[in-house]
Each structure stands twice: as C-alpha cells, then as structure tokens.
Motif scaffolding. Structure first.
Motif, PDB file in Angstrom:
ATOM      1  N   VAL A 102      26.946  44.033  36.647  1.00  0.00           N
ATOM      2  CA  VAL A 102      26.926  42.281  36.182  1.00  0.00           C
ATOM      3  C   VAL A 102      27.556  41.550  35.641  1.00  0.00           C
ATOM      4  O   VAL A 102      26.286  41.111  34.535  1.00  0.00           O
ATOM      5  N   GLU A 103      28.783  41.284  35.409  1.00  0.00           N
ATOM      6  CA  GLU A 103      28.894  40.181  34.362  1.00  0.00           C
ATOM      7  C   GLU A 103      28.642  38.784  35.412  1.00  0.00           C
ATOM      8  O   GLU A 103      29.036  38.980  36.581  1.00  0.00           O
ATOM      9  N   ARG A 104      28.962  37.573  34.593  1.00  0.00           N
ATOM     10  CA  ARG A 104      28.848  36.161  34.720  1.00  0.00           C
ATOM     11  C   ARG A 104      30.056  35.535  34.023  1.00  0.00           C
ATOM     12  O   ARG A 104      30.472  35.411  33.283  1.00  0.00           O
ATOM     13  N   TRP A 105      30.396  35.002  35.527  1.00  0.00           N
ATOM     14  CA  TRP A 105      32.055  34.542  34.906  1.00  0.00           C
ATOM     15  C   TRP A 105      32.223  33.422  34.986  1.00  0.00           C
ATOM     16  O   TRP A 105      32.407  32.318  35.977  1.00  0.00           O
ATOM     17  N   LEU A 106      32.161  32.207  33.693  1.00  0.00           N
ATOM     18  CA  LEU A 106      31.939  30.315  33.968  1.00  0.00           C
ATOM     19  C   LEU A 106      33.604  30.406  33.694  1.00  0.00           C
ATOM     20  O   LEU A 106      34.234  30.832  33.404  1.00  0.00           O
ATOM     21  N   PRO A 107      33.989  29.441  35.071  1.00  0.00           N
ATOM     22  CA  PRO A 107      35.073  28.578  34.825  1.00  0.00           C
ATOM     23  C   PRO A 107      35.147  28.386  33.246  1.00  0.00           C
ATOM     24  O   PRO A 107      34.538  27.360  32.569  1.00  0.00           O
ATOM     25  N   GLY A 108      36.383  28.290  33.163  1.00  0.00           N
ATOM     26  CA  GLY A 108      37.577  28.419  31.355  1.00  0.00           C
ATOM     27  C   GLY A 108      36.634  29.966  30.922  1.00  0.00           C
ATOM     28  O   GLY A 108      37.426  29.526  29.542  1.00  0.00           O
ATOM     29  N   GLY A 138      34.827  23.726  40.500  1.00  0.00           N
ATOM     30  CA  GLY A 138      35.271  23.305  42.093  1.00  0.00           C
ATOM     31  C   GLY A 138      33.983  22.953  42.200  1.00  0.00           C
ATOM     32  O   GLY A 138      33.976  21.967  43.664  1.00  0.00           O
ATOM     33  N   ALA A 139      33.176  22.886  41.805  1.00  0.00           N
ATOM     34  CA  ALA A 139      31.963  22.490  41.986  1.00  0.00           C
ATOM     35  C   ALA A 139      30.743  22.661  40.449  1.00  0.00           C
ATOM     36  O   ALA A 139      30.894  23.547  39.990  1.00  0.00           O
ATOM     37  N   PRO A 140      29.786  21.896  41.066  1.00  0.00           N
ATOM     38  CA  PRO A 140      28.878  21.630  39.524  1.00  0.00           C
ATOM     39  C   PRO A 140      27.721  23.099  39.440  1.00  0.00           C
ATOM     40  O   PRO A 140      27.606  24.025  40.444  1.00  0.00           O
ATOM     41  N   HIS A 141      28.262  23.574  37.999  1.00  0.00           N
ATOM     42  CA  HIS A 141      27.124  25.060  37.735  1.00  0.00           C
ATOM     43  C   HIS A 141      27.533  26.125  38.407  1.00  0.00           C
ATOM     44  O   HIS A 141      26.982  27.181  38.685  1.00  0.00           O
ATOM     45  N   ALA A 142      28.809  25.461  38.629  1.00  0.00           N
ATOM     46  CA  ALA A 142      29.758  27.226  39.588  1.00  0.00           C
ATOM     47  C   ALA A 142      29.814  28.420  38.691  1.00  0.00           C
ATOM     48  O   ALA A 142      30.093  28.439  37.060  1.00  0.00           O
ATOM     49  N   MET A 143      29.662  29.673  39.427  1.00  0.00           N
ATOM     50  CA  MET A 143      29.534  30.950  38.579  1.00  0.00           C
ATOM     51  C   MET A 143      29.973  32.175  39.616  1.00  0.00           C
ATOM     52  O   MET A 143      30.040  31.575  40.796  1.00  0.00           O
ATOM     53  N   LEU A 144      30.392  32.911  38.692  1.00  0.00           N
ATOM     54  CA  LEU A 144      31.107  33.933  39.700  1.00  0.00           C
ATOM     55  C   LEU A 144      30.226  35.385  38.872  1.00  0.00           C
ATOM     56  O   LEU A 144      30.209  34.932  38.501  1.00  0.00           O
ATOM     57  N   HIS A 145      30.334  35.897  39.998  1.00  0.00           N
ATOM     58  CA  HIS A 145      29.109  37.472  39.683  1.00  0.00           C
ATOM     59  C   HIS A 145      30.552  38.061  40.446  1.00  0.00           C
ATOM     60  O   HIS A 145      30.237  38.031  41.329  1.00  0.00           O
ATOM     61  N   VAL A 146      29.962  39.364  39.182  1.00  0.00           N
ATOM     62  CA  VAL A 146      31.266  40.205  39.122  1.00  0.00           C
ATOM     63  C   VAL A 146      30.618  41.493  38.740  1.00  0.00           C
ATOM     64  O   VAL A 146      30.022  41.649  37.922  1.00  0.00           O
ATOM     65  N   ALA A 147      30.071  41.961  39.786  1.00  0.00           N
ATOM     66  CA  ALA A 147      29.854  43.526  39.807  1.00  0.00           C
ATOM     67  C   ALA A 147      31.010  44.406  39.133  1.00  0.00           C
ATOM     68  O   ALA A 147      32.262  44.775  40.301  1.00  0.00           O
ATOM     69  N   LEU A 148      31.129  45.405  38.233  1.00  0.00           N
ATOM     70  CA  LEU A 148      32.202  46.271  37.789  1.00  0.00           C
ATOM     71  C   LEU A 148      31.653  47.716  38.632  1.00  0.00           C
ATOM     72  O   LEU A 148      30.521  48.357  37.736  1.00  0.00           O
ATOM     73  N   ALA A 149      32.911  48.678  38.759  1.00  0.00           N
ATOM     74  CA  ALA A 149      32.857  50.121  38.406  1.00  0.00           C
ATOM     75  C   ALA A 149      34.160  50.726  37.691  1.00  0.00           C
ATOM     76  O   ALA A 149      35.153  49.728  37.838  1.00  0.00           O
ATOM     77  N   GLY A 173      34.888  49.888  35.389  1.00  0.00           N
ATOM     78  CA  GLY A 173      36.138  49.002  34.511  1.00  0.00           C
ATOM     79  C   GLY A 173      36.186  48.163  34.919  1.00  0.00           C
ATOM     80  O   GLY A 173      36.867  47.055  34.464  1.00  0.00           O
ATOM     81  N   GLU A 174      36.678  48.027  36.485  1.00  0.00           N
ATOM     82  CA  GLU A 174      37.615  46.415  37.597  1.00  0.00           C
ATOM     83  C   GLU A 174      35.935  46.484  37.950  1.00  0.00           C
ATOM     84  O   GLU A 174      35.127  46.669  38.794  1.00  0.00           O
ATOM     85  N   PRO A 175      36.748  45.099  39.091  1.00  0.00           N
ATOM     86  CA  PRO A 175      35.091  44.249  39.875  1.00  0.00           C
ATOM     87  C   PRO A 175      35.966  44.838  40.874  1.00  0.00           C
ATOM     88  O   PRO A 175      36.625  45.451  41.342  1.00  0.00           O
ATOM     89  N   ALA A 176      34.816  45.316  41.913  1.00  0.00           N
ATOM     90  CA  ALA A 176      33.885  45.939  42.145  1.00  0.00           C
ATOM     91  C   ALA A 176      33.396  45.421  43.715  1.00  0.00           C
ATOM     92  O   ALA A 176      33.486  45.530  44.992  1.00  0.00           O
ATOM     93  N   ALA A 177      32.830  44.286  43.237  1.00  0.00           N
ATOM     94  CA  ALA A 177      31.894  43.090  44.236  1.00  0.00           C
ATOM     95  C   ALA A 177      31.948  41.889  43.132  1.00  0.00           C
ATOM     96  O   ALA A 177      32.139  41.840  42.116  1.00  0.00           O
ATOM     97  N   THR A 178      31.975  40.760  44.216  1.00  0.00           N
ATOM     98  CA  THR A 178      31.746  39.582  44.350  1.00  0.00           C
ATOM     99  C   THR A 178      30.832  38.678  44.762  1.00  0.00           C
ATOM    100  O   THR A 178      30.987  38.883  46.008  1.00  0.00           O
TER     101      THR A 178
END
Length: 196
Positions: free
Chosen positions: A8-14, A61-72, A74-79
């Motif tokens: 699971v990767e954590r992606w921050l805005p920007g 779009g909001a304070p402390h925004a983060m996208l959690h991405v599970a890879l399978a 090497g590609e995004p498979a869950a968010t």
C-alpha cells in the motif's frame, strides 16, 4: 492474494503524476460503474478534471488529504482517500475526524484482501494525525467494516454550509465510525460540508 504481499502506497497531493492519479481513480470508476452510469458523462468528466487539478497542484481538496493505493502487479488495484474534517455536534464542541471516502477495489481483484489493506492503512492515520475517530458512509459494505471493528451511528447529520441546512448530506445508507468503541455524541451533527 496474501495480505503480506499487498503493498500500500500513500500518495500526497502534488507528489504524484497525473497519469498515476488517473490510473488509481480508474479503479473506483470501474468498481462503481453501475452507480455512476445515470450521471451525465460531461458531469463525470468535469469532476474528474477538477479533482485531478487539485491533486496535481498540491491541494487535494481538503486538509491532510492522502490517497491510499494498494498495488497488484505494480498497478493500482484498490484505493481509499482520507482527509481531516471538522464536524459540529449540536450544542457541543467541534470534533476533528478522519474522513474516509472512495474505497474501491478493481472488480477483477475483489475478495483478495486489497480493500482491507487500504482501509487498515487509512485507519492507521488516526494515531498519526492525533485523531480519535474516523467517520464515513457505506452502503453494502457495512459487514466488512464491522468485521474490522467499526460500528454504525444513528445521528441525524446535516450540512450547515448548505442553503438547505437540515438536509441529510450523506448518500449511502449507513454512517459508521471507527473504532467502534470510540466516544461519539448523540443527537444531530453538522457535517460542516457535503458528503464524502
């Protein structure tokens, strides 16, 4: 898929290229295609473009925004997306909560632990941000979240920022909190914005 193998990767805005964001959000678009179908294609595209611009520009779009991405493979498979939101119980003090939204698993990969991996990673932000509760909505996944230790709440929610103040902003059937044993007020709560 064994949960130990799920990255699971954590992606921050920007910090993430537009192409990677589009690939991750495509998971949700495919997972919820039936629900999105009644919406006009132009509306879906406008929302996608606005959200992409926010994230690429570093806003999210909001304070402390983060996208959690599970890879399978090497590609995004869950968010899942998390951010902070201040809600206001009627007659009480404001509460900052962790908001959880956009939980989705690639349809061809459902049932393999990917959803649980991104949600557990999202819930882990509670301690990291010094928050005590995560607040979110769900429809069919109530049992999934209850097995993870969440519970439904039956407060009346409204959006105090809306012209239609007493209108319930949630769109799904259940509103839940995690952890389920967290202290939570009774009575009406101003969601202080629209649903997520």
């Amino acid at each position: 898929m064994d949960e130990r193998e799920i990255e699971v990767e954590r992606w921050l805005p920007g910090e993430v290229a537009a192409e990677r964001l589009a690939a991750a959000w495509g998971v949700g678009e495919r997972a919820f295609a039936e629900m999105m179908r009644p919406r006009p294609a132009e509306e879906i595209e406008a929302g996608r473009k606005r959200r992409l611009e926010q994230w690429v520009d570093g806003d999210g779009g909001a304070p402390h925004a983060m996208l959690h991405v599970a890879l399978a493979d090497g590609e995004p498979a869950a968010t899942a997306t998390t951010f902070a939101r201040t809600v206001i119980p009627e007659g009480g003090e404001a509460i900052e909560v962790l908001a959880l939204s956009g939980v989705a698993v690639e349809p061809s990969r459902q049932g393999g632990g990917l959803g649980e991996a991104v949600v557990r990673d999202a819930f882990a932000r509670l301690g990291e941000l010094g928050l005590s509760v995560c607040l979110y909505q769900t429809g069919l996944a109530r049992g999934f979240y209850e097995r993870m230790g969440a519970r439904c709440v039956d407060n009346w929610f409204f959006d105090g920022t809306s012209d239609v103040v007493k209108c319930n902003p949630w769109t799904d059937r259940y509103v839940m909190i995690y952890p389920g044993d967290a202290a939570w007020p009774t009575g009406a709560i101003d969601l202080n914005g629209g649903h997520y």
